[in-house]
Scaffold this motif. Structure first.
Motif, PDB file in Angstrom:
ATOM      1  N   LEU A  94      21.628  -1.240  62.175  1.00 28.19           N
ATOM      2  CA  LEU A  94      21.118   0.140  62.231  1.00 28.19           C
ATOM      3  C   LEU A  94      22.270   1.135  62.254  1.00 28.19           C
ATOM      4  O   LEU A  94      22.283   2.098  61.481  1.00 28.19           O
ATOM      5  N   CYS A  95      23.248   0.885  63.150  1.00 27.47           N
ATOM      6  CA  CYS A  95      24.410   1.787  63.222  1.00 27.47           C
ATOM      7  C   CYS A  95      25.078   1.891  61.862  1.00 27.47           C
ATOM      8  O   CYS A  95      25.425   2.979  61.396  1.00 27.47           O
ATOM      9  N   THR A  96      25.285   0.736  61.241  1.00 30.78           N
ATOM     10  CA  THR A  96      26.060   0.702  60.009  1.00 30.78           C
ATOM     11  C   THR A  96      25.340   1.434  58.888  1.00 30.78           C
ATOM     12  O   THR A  96      25.936   2.237  58.171  1.00 30.78           O
ATOM     13  N   ILE A  97      24.048   1.164  58.746  1.00 26.49           N
ATOM     14  CA  ILE A  97      23.310   1.815  57.660  1.00 26.49           C
ATOM     15  C   ILE A  97      23.277   3.319  57.882  1.00 26.49           C
ATOM     16  O   ILE A  97      23.609   4.106  56.999  1.00 26.49           O
ATOM     17  N   ILE A  98      22.902   3.715  59.109  1.00 27.72           N
ATOM     18  CA  ILE A  98      22.677   5.139  59.342  1.00 27.72           C
ATOM     19  C   ILE A  98      24.000   5.903  59.266  1.00 27.72           C
ATOM     20  O   ILE A  98      24.119   6.886  58.525  1.00 27.72           O
ATOM     21  N   LEU A  99      25.015   5.425  59.996  1.00 28.41           N
ATOM     22  CA  LEU A  99      26.272   6.178  60.004  1.00 28.41           C
ATOM     23  C   LEU A  99      26.982   6.095  58.659  1.00 28.41           C
ATOM     24  O   LEU A  99      27.530   7.083  58.185  1.00 28.41           O
ATOM     25  N   GLY A 100      26.942   4.920  58.043  1.00 27.81           N
ATOM     26  CA  GLY A 100      27.551   4.795  56.718  1.00 27.81           C
ATOM     27  C   GLY A 100      26.937   5.790  55.763  1.00 27.81           C
ATOM     28  O   GLY A 100      27.634   6.481  55.012  1.00 27.81           O
ATOM     29  N   GLN A 145      26.098  -0.499  52.523  1.00 29.78           N
ATOM     30  CA  GLN A 145      25.598  -1.723  51.885  1.00 29.78           C
ATOM     31  C   GLN A 145      25.739  -2.919  52.818  1.00 29.78           C
ATOM     32  O   GLN A 145      24.862  -3.780  52.877  1.00 29.78           O
ATOM     33  N   VAL A 146      26.850  -2.952  53.551  1.00 32.51           N
ATOM     34  CA  VAL A 146      27.030  -4.057  54.496  1.00 32.51           C
ATOM     35  C   VAL A 146      25.917  -4.021  55.541  1.00 32.51           C
ATOM     36  O   VAL A 146      25.410  -5.058  55.968  1.00 32.51           O
ATOM     37  N   GLY A 147      25.513  -2.797  55.922  1.00 30.13           N
ATOM     38  CA  GLY A 147      24.395  -2.688  56.852  1.00 30.13           C
ATOM     39  C   GLY A 147      23.153  -3.375  56.315  1.00 30.13           C
ATOM     40  O   GLY A 147      22.442  -4.073  57.045  1.00 30.13           O
ATOM     41  N   PHE A 148      22.903  -3.218  55.011  1.00 30.17           N
ATOM     42  CA  PHE A 148      21.734  -3.880  54.425  1.00 30.17           C
ATOM     43  C   PHE A 148      21.920  -5.388  54.409  1.00 30.17           C
ATOM     44  O   PHE A 148      20.967  -6.136  54.598  1.00 30.17           O
ATOM     45  N   ARG A 206      36.628   7.332  48.467  1.00 26.38           N
ATOM     46  CA  ARG A 206      36.082   7.421  49.834  1.00 26.38           C
ATOM     47  C   ARG A 206      34.575   7.288  49.807  1.00 26.38           C
ATOM     48  O   ARG A 206      33.963   6.640  50.661  1.00 26.38           O
ATOM     49  N   PHE A 207      33.992   7.927  48.800  1.00 19.50           N
ATOM     50  CA  PHE A 207      32.536   7.886  48.646  1.00 19.50           C
ATOM     51  C   PHE A 207      32.065   6.440  48.511  1.00 19.50           C
ATOM     52  O   PHE A 207      31.153   5.977  49.215  1.00 19.50           O
ATOM     53  N   LEU A 208      32.725   5.696  47.628  1.00 16.53           N
ATOM     54  CA  LEU A 208      32.331   4.298  47.449  1.00 16.53           C
ATOM     55  C   LEU A 208      32.633   3.488  48.706  1.00 16.53           C
ATOM     56  O   LEU A 208      31.918   2.527  49.021  1.00 16.53           O
ATOM     57  N   ALA A 209      33.693   3.882  49.427  1.00 14.34           N
ATOM     58  CA  ALA A 209      34.004   3.175  50.663  1.00 14.34           C
ATOM     59  C   ALA A 209      32.849   3.298  51.656  1.00 14.34           C
ATOM     60  O   ALA A 209      32.365   2.305  52.202  1.00 14.34           O
ATOM     61  N   PHE A 210      32.401   4.526  51.875  1.00 16.14           N
ATOM     62  CA  PHE A 210      31.323   4.697  52.848  1.00 16.14           C
ATOM     63  C   PHE A 210      30.022   4.105  52.348  1.00 16.14           C
ATOM     64  O   PHE A 210      29.243   3.563  53.124  1.00 16.14           O
ATOM     65  N   SER A 211      29.787   4.230  51.041  1.00 14.30           N
ATOM     66  CA  SER A 211      28.552   3.637  50.556  1.00 14.30           C
ATOM     67  C   SER A 211      28.614   2.129  50.716  1.00 14.30           C
ATOM     68  O   SER A 211      27.606   1.488  51.022  1.00 14.30           O
ATOM     69  N   SER A 212      29.810   1.550  50.597  1.00  9.56           N
ATOM     70  CA  SER A 212      29.859   0.093  50.759  1.00  9.56           C
ATOM     71  C   SER A 212      29.696  -0.277  52.228  1.00  9.56           C
ATOM     72  O   SER A 212      29.223  -1.365  52.539  1.00  9.56           O
ATOM     73  N   SER A 225      21.872   0.785  40.714  1.00 14.80           N
ATOM     74  CA  SER A 225      21.769  -0.569  41.252  1.00 14.80           C
ATOM     75  C   SER A 225      22.145  -0.579  42.728  1.00 14.80           C
ATOM     76  O   SER A 225      21.493  -1.225  43.545  1.00 14.80           O
ATOM     77  N   LEU A 226      23.193   0.175  43.076  1.00 20.26           N
ATOM     78  CA  LEU A 226      23.575   0.240  44.488  1.00 20.26           C
ATOM     79  C   LEU A 226      22.475   0.908  45.301  1.00 20.26           C
ATOM     80  O   LEU A 226      22.238   0.567  46.455  1.00 20.26           O
ATOM     81  N   ALA A 227      21.796   1.888  44.684  1.00 20.07           N
ATOM     82  CA  ALA A 227      20.716   2.570  45.400  1.00 20.07           C
ATOM     83  C   ALA A 227      19.455   1.719  45.444  1.00 20.07           C
ATOM     84  O   ALA A 227      18.541   2.018  46.211  1.00 20.07           O
ATOM     85  N   GLY A 228      19.394   0.683  44.615  1.00 18.35           N
ATOM     86  CA  GLY A 228      18.236  -0.204  44.668  1.00 18.35           C
ATOM     87  C   GLY A 228      17.045   0.301  43.888  1.00 18.35           C
ATOM     88  O   GLY A 228      15.916   0.241  44.369  1.00 18.35           O
TER      89      GLY A 228
END
Lengths: 497, 466
Positions: free
Chosen positions: B270-276, B297-300, B288-294, B369-372
């Motif tokens: 939860l922390c990872t998805i929401i804060l990421g 993704q790890v949260g998922f 940086r954008f891809l860093a945070f989006s990844s 694809s990253l957005a699903g």
């Protein structure tokens, strides 16, 4: 008939479009494909009615079932009943008309048509799916095309509208996703199959949890109050064909989902929340009508009136009687055709006058008789003139609603009926100001509709008349399917009484 | 002896390639161009060789394990490495120390191979060090840029710190159970306070490597500072390898403590998805954008890990395969643009579509694809992760996760909007993409489009894992 053709044809068209170099080829190929789709839809309709007439009473016809992800029990299960056939017919009509009116698009023609084809692919797939997973897949497939169509080819505050639409619809799908997973894990069968889930018993407590998720989720697509706010912005900013597809097809995905998934699979849940649905949709009907009165922009007028008209769809579903549900489906078809035509006409007018403001127009009847005549017809259809499709559909919903004898349903019905008066006010005012009266300066050398616009308009007018003058064929198509849905709800209804 | 060669085939092959590179480098016989072609072909051979002569078994008394699962995971990592060598050709070609870069990268990959194959805590620790330290040098590889050295420094310090924590965790585990063999640990393990303590240290180290919130702070700076190839390697291959071992540790070794780790995973995800997601909303720099989006993704991925079932591990591997293609495609496009124009901000992407339709479509496909969003493969990946998680989780949790899909869609759409909709007086001119990079981008694009639709990919992973 092999239902997969309905998906394969747009899919193949899309791939071919990518390979074509010239815009003119793109147009022609898309149009041919759309006409073929229309032919397929008619063929489906006739073979469906023939089978039904021959006494084939299976709930779904032309079923196909292939395993796709066996470990998740996901099957590529397709099949149609009367409701789906009606929606497929609607889709094919709107697609042909949409391809025709987009003939003058010069900006990135190939991409534009590609996205339209993708959108129609999603719609066909959605209407034939009998498996919740592929239903969801096709529901979401249309998100990218809608977003790009509005954002790239739109007008006005297009980026804002595109973002709003994509995010709100994504929110709707997120709820649908949770609801579908809820259904999947609700029974030990672990099934995504709609027909199988319909035979399984889901505990009432669970139904009451899952139903709102699914209904609100699909409701966002259908313009359920208060989640309708993407409708006016999205429709008004989209290019003509985009608006036609959005209002004519995409919003119907929501209504169909509310009916086929939420109501059909979760009858107890539907029973529980029926009154809330009725209140919300009655508000949508009235609010949409009054909001339309305040609009000056033709596209906003039709967009808000779509909120109002789609309110009837959800109202019919919420009433939970066979007639009302049949009426809801007929309203979906009728409104789909009508609103597509309305947007097409607005597009034609805008292309000539370069304005959509009602106040800046006048006397168009003198210079563009064909367009204005169509405008009259679609306006009268919208306000429910007998002989046109709007009357038939809304009347059926009202008759179905009136079957309830208690005060609550009566009041809701009367409130919804009153919106017709308001509709008459705004439609007549809009038509009167734009087409009647003295011709405004600078409009004297406008040209009338070209062949492609005429063909699109005639096609859709024919559909409106076909439903309005001879509603029985649509009713015969839809009513038995509504009966099946009611059979699922009726035992529950009897128990409650 | 024969068994030794076959079981450790992938590692030995990497070793051979490293030696070849070393000798060629010393001899200075080849130009950078030819060298790169040679490396790419070697890596292709390496990737293809992963599918043949596979055998399962274990070596050194269970220290090194080879199963069908590890073979598949190594193949996925090999695929990522091969794609990286192709995608960033432009950058590699110009770099004077190109062979060293690959030597470092392949050493790290070798560490990852030992990591996924490790059968006891000792090899596990050695492998994770081998997989980390060369990466710090790779991050530092834009040698004339200060920001790159800073990133390398941050990377090495934070990984050293996390290694320390990991070692402490390992020593506590040994203290509590008296063994370091993965096969014996579950039998001797029970949720005693000491063991829980050990587990917390252990999972902290993993969280560092996977940049799970709140252990993610190094990620953005390192990703931004390093060359794009290193960033891509870190966010795809490195993360993939750690996720693979993480899941097998949790599912096998820590199975007796399932109750404990399950709630930890839920909380962390939860922390990872929401804060990421929230951090990704505001980023301007594409890296940086891809860093945070990844991070999100790890949260998922954690949602799927929470399932604690076969479906969980399959969906994680499936997702990482898809994520490899999607994220590498996004990085590939960013690299092609940055290499020729030096532009790395999302704002610079405005009007990109006009001159660069191919790059724009690939980027859009990757982001969708990253957005699903269907029909891209990411849709299936995300959906199966969430479905797997939903087998055990509560409704509210799944609702929160699903609603976060909207937030992530919002920021992915920002880039799409910039490329397709926003107007720009001076859009980026036509970018010439080198042939290998173009080929790899096309491969990624096709894979993103079709992997989800082909259900045998899932079945293939399923047969390998179960």
């Amino acid at each position: 008939m092999n239902l997969s053709l309905l998906i394969l044809l747009p899919a193949i068209t899309a791939i071919i479009l990518l390979l074509l170099p010239k815009p003119s080829q793109v147009r022609i190929v898309s149009l041919i494909s759309a006409v073929l789709q229309l032919g397929l839809a008619f063929f489906l309709f006739f073979s469906f009615t023939r089978l039904r007439a021959a006494g084939d009473n299976a709930k779904m016809l032309f079923e196909q079932n292939y395993a796709w992800f066996p470990s998740w029990h996901i099957n590529f299960h397709t099949g149609v009943d009367g409701i789906s056939v009606a929606m497929i017919l609607l889709t094919s009509f709107v697609v042909v008309a949409g391809m025709l009116v987009s003939w003058n698009i010069t900006k990135m023609t190939k991409e534009f048509y590609f996205l339209l084809v993708l959108l129609s692919l999603g719609a066909y797939g959605f209407f034939i799916s009998l498996d919740l997973f592929i239903l969801f897949f096709f529901l979401e497939i249309a998100v990218i095309p809608k977003y790009l169509l509005i954002g790239v080819w739109g007008s006005g505050r297009k980026e804002y509208a595109a973002n709003k639409l994509a995010l709100m619809l994504m929110g709707g799908s997120a709820l649908v996703l949770v609801g579908i997973l809820g259904l999947y894990f609700a029974t030990d069968a672990r099934s995504f199959d709609i027909m199988e889930l319909a035979t399984l018993s889901i505990t009432p407590a669970l139904q009451k949890v899952i139903f709102p998720l699914l209904f609100i989720g699909f409701g966002v697509f259908a313009g359920l109050f208060p989640f309708h706010t993407w409708v006016p912005d999205g429709h008004a900013s989209a290019p003509t064909a985009g608006s036609m597809f959005l209002a004519g097809i995409s919003m119907k995905l929501g209504g169909y989902g509310c009916l086929r998934v939420a109501t059909f699979l979760l009858p107890e849940g539907a029973r529980e929340y029926a009154n809330i649905i009725i209140v919300l949709s009655a508000i949508a009907v009235l609010y949409g009508a009054f909001a339309t009165m305040m609009q000056k922009d033709l596209k906003y007028i039709n967009a808000y009136s779509s909120v109002s008209h789609c309110g009837f769809v959800l109202l019919g579903i919420g009433m939970l009687t066979k007639t009302a549900i049949a009426g809801a489906v007929m309203q979906m078809v009728s409104h789909g055709v009508m609103t597509a035509l309305f947007f097409a006409v607005i597009g034609m007018i805008y292309e000539r006058t370069h304005t959509r403001q009602v106040d800046e127009m006048g006397g168009l009847l003198k210079v563009t008789p064909f367009i204005t005549t169509v405008f009259f017809i679609v306006g009268f259809c919208s306000l429910g003139l007998p002989g046109l499709s709007g009357f038939v559909a809304e009347m059926t919903v009202f008759v179905g609603s009136w079957e309830h004898t208690d005060t609550f349903h009566r009041v809701a019905t009367i409130a919804a009926v009153m919106s017709i008066v308001v509709t008459a006010v705004y439609i007549l005012r809009a038509i009167g100001k734009t087409v009647l009266g003295p011709l405004k300066v600078g409009f004297s050398n406008l040209t009338d509709a070209k062949w492609n616009e005429k063909a699109a308009a005639i096609l859709l007018v024919a559909a409106i008349l076909a439903i309005g003058l001879a509603p029985f064929w649509l009713n015969n198509l839809v009513a038995p399917a509504a009966e099946v849905i009611m059979q699922k709800i009726a035992p529950v209804a009897a128990a409650v009484k | 002896m024969n068994e030794f060669f076959i079981l450790m085939k992938s590692e030995l092959l990497l070793g051979i390639i490293i030696f070849i590179l070393l000798f060629i480098k010393i001899g200075k016989g080849l130009s950078n161009e030819k060298m790169l072609v040679l490396i790419q072909s070697l890596l292709l051979v390496n990737f293809l060789a992963g599918f043949f002569f596979n055998q399962t078994g274990h070596l050194f008394g269970g220290m090194f394990v080879s199963t069908s699962a590890t073979i598949l995971q190594k193949n996925i990592l090999n695929l990522g490495v091969y794609l990286i060598s192709m995608l960033f050709s432009d950058w590699f070609r110009k770099h004077i120390h190109m062979p060293e870069y690959f030597i470092l990268m392949l050493s790290a990959v070798m560490g990852m191979f030992f990591l996924v194959s490790s059968g006891n805590l000792l090899l596990f620790f050695l492998a994770i060090e081998l997989a980390t330290i060369p990466v710090a040098a790779m991050v530092n590889f834009d040698m004339q840029k200060r920001i790159s050295s800073e990133a390398g420094m941050k990377m090495i310090l934070s990984s050293a710190f996390s290694s320390g924590i990991l070692l402490f965790g390992i020593s506590l585990i040994y203290g509590a159970t008296g063994t370091i063999q993965f096969a014996e640990l579950p039998l001797l393990m029970k949720a005693s306070p000491l063991m829980i303590m050990a587990f917390i240290f252990f999972i902290t180290a993993f969280a560092f490597k996977l940049s799970i919130v709140p252990f993610h702070l190094w990620t953005a700076d390192v990703y931004e500072g390093g060359p794009i190839a290193s960033t891509a390697f870190l966010s795809v291959v490195s993360k993939g390898a750690v996720a693979f071992i993480f899941i097998s540790m949790l599912y096998k070794v820590f199975q007796p403590m399932h109750e404990v780790w399950y709630h930890t995973i839920i909380l962390l995800s939860l922390c990872t998805i929401i804060l990421g997601n929230i951090f990704a909303l505001r980023q301007q720099n594409i890296k940086r954008f891809l860093a945070f989006s990844s991070i999100a993704q790890v949260g998922f991925i954690l949602v799927g890990i929470g399932a604690n079932s076969g479906a969980g591990s399959i969906s994680v591997v499936y997702f990482i395969l898809i994520y490899t293609f999607s994220n590498l495609a996004a990085f590939g496009v960013a690299a092609a643009i940055s290499e020729q124009t030096g532009k790395e901000n999302i704002q610079d992407y405005r009007g990109l579509y006009k001159e660069n339709p191919f790059l724009s479509w690939i980027m859009a496909l990757a982001l969708f694809s990253l957005a699903g969003i269907p029909p891209t493969a990411g849709f299936f990946g995300k959906l199966f992760l969430i479905s797997a998680g939903a087998t055990v989780a509560d409704y509210w949790y799944i609702v929160v996760v699903a609603l976060n899909l909207i937030v992530s869609l919002y920021y992915y759409l920002r880039v799409v909007r910039a490329m397709f909709m926003d107007k720009n007086e001076f859009p980026i001119q036509k970018v010439q993409v080198a042939f290998p990079a173009k080929f790899a981008l096309i491969v990624c694009g096709v894979a993103i489009t079709v992997i989800g639709l082909l259900s045998w990919v899932w079945d293939y992973i399923q047969t390998a894992l179960i």
